[in-house]
Write a protein that holds these residues in place. Sequence first.
Motif, PDB file in Angstrom:
ATOM      1  N   PHE A  76      -4.657   0.969  -7.042  1.00 22.91           N
ATOM      2  CA  PHE A  76      -5.845   1.834  -6.941  1.00 22.91           C
ATOM      3  C   PHE A  76      -5.567   3.154  -7.650  1.00 22.91           C
ATOM      4  N   THR A  77      -6.530   3.602  -8.468  1.00 25.12           N
ATOM      5  CA  THR A  77      -6.329   4.889  -9.138  1.00 25.12           C
ATOM      6  C   THR A  77      -7.021   5.995  -8.346  1.00 25.12           C
ATOM      7  N   PHE A  78      -6.211   6.864  -7.772  1.00 24.91           N
ATOM      8  CA  PHE A  78      -6.770   8.004  -7.044  1.00 24.91           C
ATOM      9  C   PHE A  78      -7.092   9.110  -8.050  1.00 24.91           C
ATOM     10  N   SER A  79      -8.260   9.687  -7.896  1.00 28.25           N
ATOM     11  CA  SER A  79      -8.670  10.683  -8.880  1.00 28.25           C
ATOM     12  C   SER A  79      -8.891  12.047  -8.229  1.00 28.25           C
ATOM     13  N   LYS A  80      -8.276  13.059  -8.835  1.00 29.16           N
ATOM     14  CA  LYS A  80      -8.388  14.429  -8.314  1.00 29.16           C
ATOM     15  C   LYS A  80      -9.806  14.944  -8.414  1.00 29.16           C
ATOM     16  N   SER A  81     -10.499  14.514  -9.469  1.00 30.51           N
ATOM     17  CA  SER A  81     -11.862  15.023  -9.640  1.00 30.51           C
ATOM     18  C   SER A  81     -12.779  14.483  -8.540  1.00 30.51           C
ATOM     19  N   LEU A  82     -12.337  13.430  -7.868  1.00 34.42           N
ATOM     20  CA  LEU A  82     -13.128  12.919  -6.737  1.00 34.42           C
ATOM     21  C   LEU A  82     -12.699  13.564  -5.426  1.00 34.42           C
ATOM     22  N   GLU A  83     -11.924  14.588  -5.526  1.00 32.91           N
ATOM     23  CA  GLU A  83     -11.580  15.492  -4.432  1.00 32.91           C
ATOM     24  C   GLU A  83     -10.749  14.888  -3.303  1.00 32.91           C
ATOM     25  N   ASP A  84     -11.320  13.965  -2.555  1.00 26.19           N
ATOM     26  CA  ASP A  84     -10.592  13.513  -1.370  1.00 26.19           C
ATOM     27  C   ASP A  84     -10.663  11.999  -1.195  1.00 26.19           C
ATOM     28  N   ILE A  85     -10.051  11.509  -0.154  1.00 25.94           N
ATOM     29  CA  ILE A  85      -9.979  10.062   0.065  1.00 25.94           C
ATOM     30  C   ILE A  85     -11.372   9.465   0.290  1.00 25.94           C
ATOM     31  N   HIS A  86     -12.232  10.238   0.956  1.00 33.25           N
ATOM     32  CA  HIS A  86     -13.564   9.703   1.277  1.00 33.25           C
ATOM     33  C   HIS A  86     -14.369   9.421   0.004  1.00 33.25           C
ATOM     34  N   MET A  87     -14.316  10.382  -0.927  1.00 33.51           N
ATOM     35  CA  MET A  87     -15.109  10.207  -2.148  1.00 33.51           C
ATOM     36  C   MET A  87     -14.430   9.254  -3.122  1.00 33.51           C
ATOM     37  N   ASN A  88     -13.109   9.178  -3.081  1.00 31.12           N
ATOM     38  CA  ASN A  88     -12.418   8.188  -3.912  1.00 31.12           C
ATOM     39  C   ASN A  88     -12.808   6.778  -3.496  1.00 31.12           C
ATOM     40  N   VAL A  89     -12.845   6.549  -2.192  1.00 33.54           N
ATOM     41  CA  VAL A  89     -13.201   5.207  -1.705  1.00 33.54           C
ATOM     42  C   VAL A  89     -14.660   4.902  -2.040  1.00 33.54           C
ATOM     43  N   GLU A  90     -15.521   5.873  -1.792  1.00 33.58           N
ATOM     44  CA  GLU A  90     -16.943   5.616  -2.039  1.00 33.58           C
ATOM     45  C   GLU A  90     -17.236   5.375  -3.524  1.00 33.58           C
ATOM     46  N   ALA A  91     -16.561   6.143  -4.385  1.00 35.59           N
ATOM     47  CA  ALA A  91     -16.786   5.974  -5.825  1.00 35.59           C
ATOM     48  C   ALA A  91     -16.339   4.584  -6.275  1.00 35.59           C
TER      49      ALA A  91
END
Length: 460
Positions: A76-91
């Motif tokens: 899984f690629t975690f992205s800083k621009s998606l701020e946090d875990i919640h928005m990374n998962v949702e995106a």
Amino acid sequence: MSNKMWGGRFVAGPDAVMEAINASIDFDRRFWAQDIAGSRAHAAMLVRQGILSEQDGKEIARGLDTIASEIEAGGFTFSKSLEDIHMNVEARLSELIGPAAGRLHTARSRNDQVATDFRLYVRDAVDRLDAAIAALQTALANKALEHHDVVMPGFTHLQAAQPVTFGHHLLAYVEMTARDRGRLQDARRRLNESPLGAAALAGTSFPIDREQTAAALGFDRPMANSLDAVSDRDFVLETLSALSILAVHMSRFAEEIVIWSSAQFGFVRLSDAWTTGSSIMPQKRNPDAAELVRAKTGRIFGATIGLMTVMKGLPLAYSKDMQEDKEPFFDALDAAELVVAAMTGMVSDMQPNRERMAAAAGAGYSTATDLADWLVRALNMPFREAHHVTGRIVAVASENSRDLDALTLEEFQAVDQRITAEVFEVLGVDNSVRSRTSYGGTAPANVKARAKTWIERLRS
Ligand code: ARG
């Protein structure tokens, strides 16, 4: 590019420094599993309440499963621009399943989401720690049973005070850590309520069922006030406070291990597995693990004070300050887990030096209290007078650089002529500890029984 989640109101994206200060993904990814569990429960409840279609619910569940396996597999690629875990998962969910992903956040906010994730995470952490402390207690109780009659000096002011047994000393830490476990269990009981469904701060107009999500996530009940649900972090503070007290106990014990394993004391030998050598001095066996246990306490206290300070000025409800609740907790938790594991290892391998301990136990007139007690018992002397007579006998021994049991009967009688040869029976350290049979006292028989009780209790 403006943000996908709230881009409607924005034309420009964030400054790079804004992104750096705002992002929490580098640390809150630690509770990805709790985040996905919360989303699963929320989506299932939305379906059951008719807020979400069966079809969307199925796709969301499937998507969340895929994300969980991607994260587990490290893909899984975690992205800083998606701020946090919640928005990374949702995106990622929206990449995987399309528009249905956008319906998951109905009747939910990141505010109740993060509070839910964190409670679940702390709950798991407390359960892990409880088991780890129980393992330490088992190691201590086993050592105590093995050495229930090994005599060592008991100290006050770090001056030899009265003989005690090594087993008794170890069992003191079993009692202390039992209270540490109790404090953690208390914290767990209070934290086990669900914030989910509090939404941003005021609740929601959707017909949600908070009992359902609470039960699905193993919470005892939903939290009763939506403002409280999203804005308090007392559950983290309480757990950190319990960890701080545990750290005090571990640090005191570590300090004793450092002292005991010094050449000057020579009370215990740590195994090779729990010592380090020196790059220059070949003779050294340094108690590094014990020293680090002592030092890690600083981090745990620091985390507690740090989060207290973050929280103390925040008006209700959520403020972004609260994103700073995670790193100190993670750091303190990692430290505490290492500390307890290292202590368990050191205790299991630790070998007491019976002779050194016994010799030290007898030094410094440590049986003077036994002598005074004998004067009370055998001669019916008032204790205050016995204390005075004993003091004079110790002075005679000290002037002649001899231990109490090396004085002659004549020398005793020169101080008080009523003293008989029976006095010698109470002057040895073994007799001293054997006589301490009062409840909670150091008599080897007591220690043996208490160690067995603990071993039995810890087994079940
Ligand atoms: N990353 C955030 C935190 O850790 C999640 C909550 C964000 N909520 C908000 N209103 N900005 O606290």
